[in-house]
Design a protein around this motif. Structure first.
Motif, PDB file in Angstrom:
ATOM      1  N   ALA A  82      13.917  -4.965  16.281  1.00  0.00           N
ATOM      2  CA  ALA A  82      13.652  -6.250  16.929  1.00  0.00           C
ATOM      3  C   ALA A  82      14.779  -7.251  16.705  1.00  0.00           C
ATOM      4  N   GLY A  83      15.625  -6.997  15.724  1.00  0.00           N
ATOM      5  CA  GLY A  83      16.759  -7.891  15.470  1.00  0.00           C
ATOM      6  C   GLY A  83      16.419  -8.987  14.479  1.00  0.00           C
ATOM      7  N   THR A  84      17.218 -10.027  14.497  1.00  0.00           N
ATOM      8  CA  THR A  84      17.076 -11.100  13.516  1.00  0.00           C
ATOM      9  C   THR A  84      15.807 -11.909  13.747  1.00  0.00           C
ATOM     10  N   GLY A  85      15.423 -12.612  12.694  1.00  0.00           N
ATOM     11  CA  GLY A  85      14.259 -13.478  12.772  1.00  0.00           C
ATOM     12  C   GLY A  85      13.053 -12.956  12.023  1.00  0.00           C
ATOM     13  N   ASN A  86      13.088 -11.707  11.592  1.00  0.00           N
ATOM     14  CA  ASN A  86      11.939 -11.143  10.869  1.00  0.00           C
ATOM     15  C   ASN A  86      12.339 -10.624   9.487  1.00  0.00           C
ATOM     16  N   GLU A  87      13.424 -11.158   8.978  1.00  0.00           N
ATOM     17  CA  GLU A  87      13.924 -10.684   7.683  1.00  0.00           C
ATOM     18  C   GLU A  87      12.907 -10.866   6.557  1.00  0.00           C
ATOM     19  N   ALA A  88      12.105 -11.936   6.627  1.00  0.00           N
ATOM     20  CA  ALA A  88      11.093 -12.162   5.587  1.00  0.00           C
ATOM     21  C   ALA A  88      10.063 -11.032   5.595  1.00  0.00           C
ATOM     22  N   GLN A  89       9.684 -10.553   6.766  1.00  0.00           N
ATOM     23  CA  GLN A  89       8.740  -9.441   6.861  1.00  0.00           C
ATOM     24  C   GLN A  89       9.365  -8.155   6.316  1.00  0.00           C
ATOM     25  N   ARG A  90      10.627  -7.939   6.637  1.00  0.00           N
ATOM     26  CA  ARG A  90      11.326  -6.754   6.117  1.00  0.00           C
ATOM     27  C   ARG A  90      11.377  -6.812   4.598  1.00  0.00           C
ATOM     28  N   LEU A  91      11.714  -7.988   4.081  1.00  0.00           N
ATOM     29  CA  LEU A  91      11.808  -8.185   2.637  1.00  0.00           C
ATOM     30  C   LEU A  91      10.466  -7.909   1.974  1.00  0.00           C
ATOM     31  N   ASP A  92       9.389  -8.443   2.532  1.00  0.00           N
ATOM     32  CA  ASP A  92       8.059  -8.216   1.965  1.00  0.00           C
ATOM     33  C   ASP A  92       7.712  -6.733   1.945  1.00  0.00           C
ATOM     34  N   LEU A  93       8.007  -6.053   3.047  1.00  0.00           N
ATOM     35  CA  LEU A  93       7.713  -4.627   3.148  1.00  0.00           C
ATOM     36  C   LEU A  93       8.474  -3.841   2.091  1.00  0.00           C
ATOM     37  N   LEU A  94       9.764  -4.130   1.947  1.00  0.00           N
ATOM     38  CA  LEU A  94      10.586  -3.402   0.969  1.00  0.00           C
ATOM     39  C   LEU A  94      10.222  -3.762  -0.464  1.00  0.00           C
ATOM     40  N   LYS A  95       9.884  -5.013  -0.715  1.00  0.00           N
ATOM     41  CA  LYS A  95       9.474  -5.411  -2.061  1.00  0.00           C
ATOM     42  C   LYS A  95       8.171  -4.724  -2.465  1.00  0.00           C
ATOM     43  N   ALA A  96       7.234  -4.618  -1.531  1.00  0.00           N
ATOM     44  CA  ALA A  96       5.972  -3.931  -1.836  1.00  0.00           C
ATOM     45  C   ALA A  96       6.232  -2.456  -2.118  1.00  0.00           C
ATOM     46  N   HIS A  97       7.112  -1.849  -1.333  1.00  0.00           N
ATOM     47  CA  HIS A  97       7.440  -0.441  -1.559  1.00  0.00           C
ATOM     48  C   HIS A  97       8.148  -0.271  -2.898  1.00  0.00           C
ATOM     49  N   ARG A  98       9.069  -1.175  -3.205  1.00  0.00           N
ATOM     50  CA  ARG A  98       9.795  -1.118  -4.482  1.00  0.00           C
ATOM     51  C   ARG A  98       8.820  -1.185  -5.650  1.00  0.00           C
ATOM     52  N   ALA A  99       7.820  -2.060  -5.559  1.00  0.00           N
ATOM     53  CA  ALA A  99       6.827  -2.191  -6.629  1.00  0.00           C
ATOM     54  C   ALA A  99       6.070  -0.873  -6.825  1.00  0.00           C
ATOM     55  N   ARG A 100       5.713  -0.215  -5.719  1.00  0.00           N
ATOM     56  CA  ARG A 100       5.029   1.084  -5.827  1.00  0.00           C
ATOM     57  C   ARG A 100       5.950   2.122  -6.469  1.00  0.00           C
ATOM     58  N   VAL A 101       7.216   2.125  -6.077  1.00  0.00           N
ATOM     59  CA  VAL A 101       8.175   3.091  -6.633  1.00  0.00           C
ATOM     60  C   VAL A 101       8.349   2.848  -8.131  1.00  0.00           C
ATOM     61  N   LEU A 102       8.437   1.585  -8.545  1.00  0.00           N
ATOM     62  CA  LEU A 102       8.582   1.287  -9.973  1.00  0.00           C
ATOM     63  C   LEU A 102       7.360   1.733 -10.766  1.00  0.00           C
ATOM     64  N   THR A 103       6.176   1.574 -10.190  1.00  0.00           N
ATOM     65  CA  THR A 103       4.950   2.039 -10.853  1.00  0.00           C
ATOM     66  C   THR A 103       4.988   3.553 -11.013  1.00  0.00           C
ATOM     67  N   GLN A 104       5.373   4.253  -9.942  1.00  0.00           N
ATOM     68  CA  GLN A 104       5.474   5.710 -10.002  1.00  0.00           C
ATOM     69  C   GLN A 104       6.526   6.146 -11.016  1.00  0.00           C
ATOM     70  N   LEU A 105       7.641   5.437 -11.041  1.00  0.00           N
ATOM     71  CA  LEU A 105       8.720   5.757 -11.975  1.00  0.00           C
ATOM     72  C   LEU A 105       8.239   5.600 -13.421  1.00  0.00           C
ATOM     73  N   ALA A 106       7.487   4.552 -13.692  1.00  0.00           N
ATOM     74  CA  ALA A 106       6.958   4.340 -15.043  1.00  0.00           C
ATOM     75  C   ALA A 106       6.008   5.471 -15.426  1.00  0.00           C
ATOM     76  N   GLU A 107       5.173   5.885 -14.477  1.00  0.00           N
ATOM     77  CA  GLU A 107       4.246   6.987 -14.750  1.00  0.00           C
ATOM     78  C   GLU A 107       4.997   8.287 -15.015  1.00  0.00           C
ATOM     79  N   VAL A 108       5.995   8.576 -14.201  1.00  0.00           N
ATOM     80  CA  VAL A 108       6.777   9.798 -14.381  1.00  0.00           C
ATOM     81  C   VAL A 108       7.532   9.751 -15.709  1.00  0.00           C
ATOM     82  N   THR A 109       8.052   8.588 -16.058  1.00  0.00           N
ATOM     83  CA  THR A 109       8.761   8.437 -17.328  1.00  0.00           C
ATOM     84  C   THR A 109       7.818   8.696 -18.504  1.00  0.00           C
ATOM     85  N   GLU A 110       6.594   8.212 -18.391  1.00  0.00           N
ATOM     86  CA  GLU A 110       5.600   8.460 -19.444  1.00  0.00           C
ATOM     87  C   GLU A 110       5.287   9.954 -19.541  1.00  0.00           C
ATOM     88  N   HIS A 111       5.110  10.592 -18.407  1.00  0.00           N
ATOM     89  CA  HIS A 111       4.835  12.035 -18.399  1.00  0.00           C
ATOM     90  C   HIS A 111       6.019  12.816 -18.976  1.00  0.00           C
TER      91      HIS A 111
END
Length: 131
Positions: A82-111
């Motif tokens: 869609a181009g420019t103007g929705n960067e905040a939505q992209r950021l939110d989407l990637l930040k939420a995904h990053r948080a899930r990845v960090l949670t998974q990484l912590a679990e894998v590190t514990e295992h």
């Protein structure tokens, strides 16, 4: 009289080899609307992947490899298309995904810590028995 230069880039086979994906997967990405743009074609009708296409495919691959659901990958792709103007939505989407990845990484590190602990126990046992 001016002539139009043919697109410069990689064939689908070359792009598949370079990205580590199959040609089938690349076609799927196109068919499902995941590419940033329509991949240009040569005069013979063959796909011609450019550097930007390969960078985008690499990003899609990383999102999928880190567990982003295809639904969210499609959402992210649509926002980027869609181009420019929705960067905040992209950021939110990637930040939420990053948080899930960090949670998974912590679990894998514990295992991994538990596995390393067991390896240490067995290593000590094998070394004692070897003496």
């Amino acid at each position: 009289m001016s002539t139009i230069a043919p697109p410069v880039g990689l064939t689908i086979a070359e792009a598949a080899e370079q990205t580590g994906l199959t040609a089938h997967t690349l076609r799927y990405y196109e068919r499902d609307g995941l590419m940033l743009r329509e991949v240009p074609r040569s005069s013979s009708g063959h796909r011609v992947y450019g550097e930007a296409d390969l960078r985008w495919v690499t990003m899609l691959t990383r999102l999928r490899a880190t567990g982003m659901p295809i639904r969210e990958v499609k959402q992210y792709a649509a926002l980027c298309q869609a181009g420019t103007g929705n960067e905040a939505q992209r950021l939110d989407l990637l930040k939420a995904h990053r948080a899930r990845v960090l949670t998974q990484l912590a679990e894998v590190t514990e295992h991994l810590g538990a596995i390393d602990n067991k390896i240490g126990i067995y290593r000590s046992k094998v070394e004692v028995d070897a003496e």
